[in-house]
Write a protein that holds these residues in place. Sequence first.
Motif, mmCIF file in Angstrom:
data_model
loop_
_atom_site.group_PDB
_atom_site.id
_atom_site.type_symbol
_atom_site.label_atom_id
_atom_site.label_comp_id
_atom_site.label_asym_id
_atom_site.label_seq_id
_atom_site.Cartn_x
_atom_site.Cartn_y
_atom_site.Cartn_z
ATOM 1 N N UNK A 228 -5.745 -17.352 -0.961
ATOM 2 C CA UNK A 228 -5.934 -15.803 -0.915
ATOM 3 C C UNK A 228 -7.318 -15.683 -0.019
ATOM 4 N N UNK A 229 -8.171 -16.685 -0.435
ATOM 5 C CA UNK A 229 -9.402 -16.586 0.614
ATOM 6 C C UNK A 229 -9.169 -16.860 1.707
ATOM 7 N N UNK A 230 -8.298 -17.946 2.078
ATOM 8 C CA UNK A 230 -7.952 -18.109 3.549
ATOM 9 C C UNK A 230 -7.247 -16.679 4.222
ATOM 10 N N UNK A 231 -6.686 -16.131 3.619
ATOM 11 C CA UNK A 231 -5.775 -15.045 4.068
ATOM 12 C C UNK A 231 -6.897 -13.871 4.379
ATOM 13 N N UNK A 232 -7.845 -13.760 3.434
ATOM 14 C CA UNK A 232 -8.614 -12.633 3.534
ATOM 15 C C UNK A 232 -9.574 -13.070 4.639
ATOM 16 N N UNK A 233 -9.877 -14.166 5.039
ATOM 17 C CA UNK A 233 -10.653 -14.587 6.347
ATOM 18 C C UNK A 233 -9.844 -13.930 7.490
ATOM 19 N N UNK A 234 -8.672 -14.054 7.641
ATOM 20 C CA UNK A 234 -7.718 -13.571 8.650
ATOM 21 C C UNK A 234 -7.608 -12.033 8.600
ATOM 22 N N UNK A 235 -7.378 -11.610 7.438
ATOM 23 C CA UNK A 235 -7.299 -10.148 7.204
ATOM 24 C C UNK A 235 -8.028 -9.613 6.056
ATOM 25 N N UNK A 236 -9.342 -9.226 6.132
ATOM 26 C CA UNK A 236 -10.307 -8.905 5.127
ATOM 27 C C UNK A 236 -9.894 -7.889 4.523
ATOM 28 N N UNK A 237 -9.010 -6.871 4.841
ATOM 29 C CA UNK A 237 -8.528 -5.765 4.113
ATOM 30 C C UNK A 237 -7.108 -6.012 3.615
ATOM 31 N N UNK A 238 -6.708 -7.143 3.309
ATOM 32 C CA UNK A 238 -5.587 -7.485 2.707
ATOM 33 C C UNK A 238 -5.533 -7.354 1.339
ATOM 34 N N UNK A 239 -5.158 -6.228 0.575
ATOM 35 C CA UNK A 239 -5.177 -5.911 -0.799
ATOM 36 C C UNK A 239 -4.486 -6.925 -1.504
ATOM 37 N N UNK A 240 -3.254 -7.434 -1.080
ATOM 38 C CA UNK A 240 -2.429 -8.241 -1.850
ATOM 39 C C UNK A 240 -3.104 -9.641 -1.949
ATOM 40 N N UNK A 241 -3.942 -10.019 -0.990
ATOM 41 C CA UNK A 241 -4.586 -11.123 -1.067
ATOM 42 C C UNK A 241 -5.862 -11.170 -2.195
ATOM 43 N N UNK A 242 -6.340 -10.092 -2.114
ATOM 44 C CA UNK A 242 -7.192 -9.641 -3.170
ATOM 45 C C UNK A 242 -6.790 -9.602 -4.600
ATOM 46 N N UNK A 243 -5.780 -8.893 -4.849
ATOM 47 C CA UNK A 243 -5.190 -8.949 -5.982
ATOM 48 C C UNK A 243 -4.740 -10.521 -6.550
#
Length: 70
Positions: A16-31
Amino acid sequence: ILKWSTGNYEDAVHYAQKALQDEPDDAYAMMVAGLSYERLGYPNRARAFYEQARTRKATPSACSVRSAIL
């Protein structure tokens, strides 16, 4: 979410944190990060991710569910 659904919460946080590095506004990864931290026993970290996700437009139904539980 596969890592989370199999109980591998540490890996779920990592991805999830890796996904947030690529897409900081990814609400799915935040969840996913929030749910994982909650299962790992870190409610404050979980809440921070839930609150960030709530401000994003993606996955509003998941954010609503988590807000109702908190």
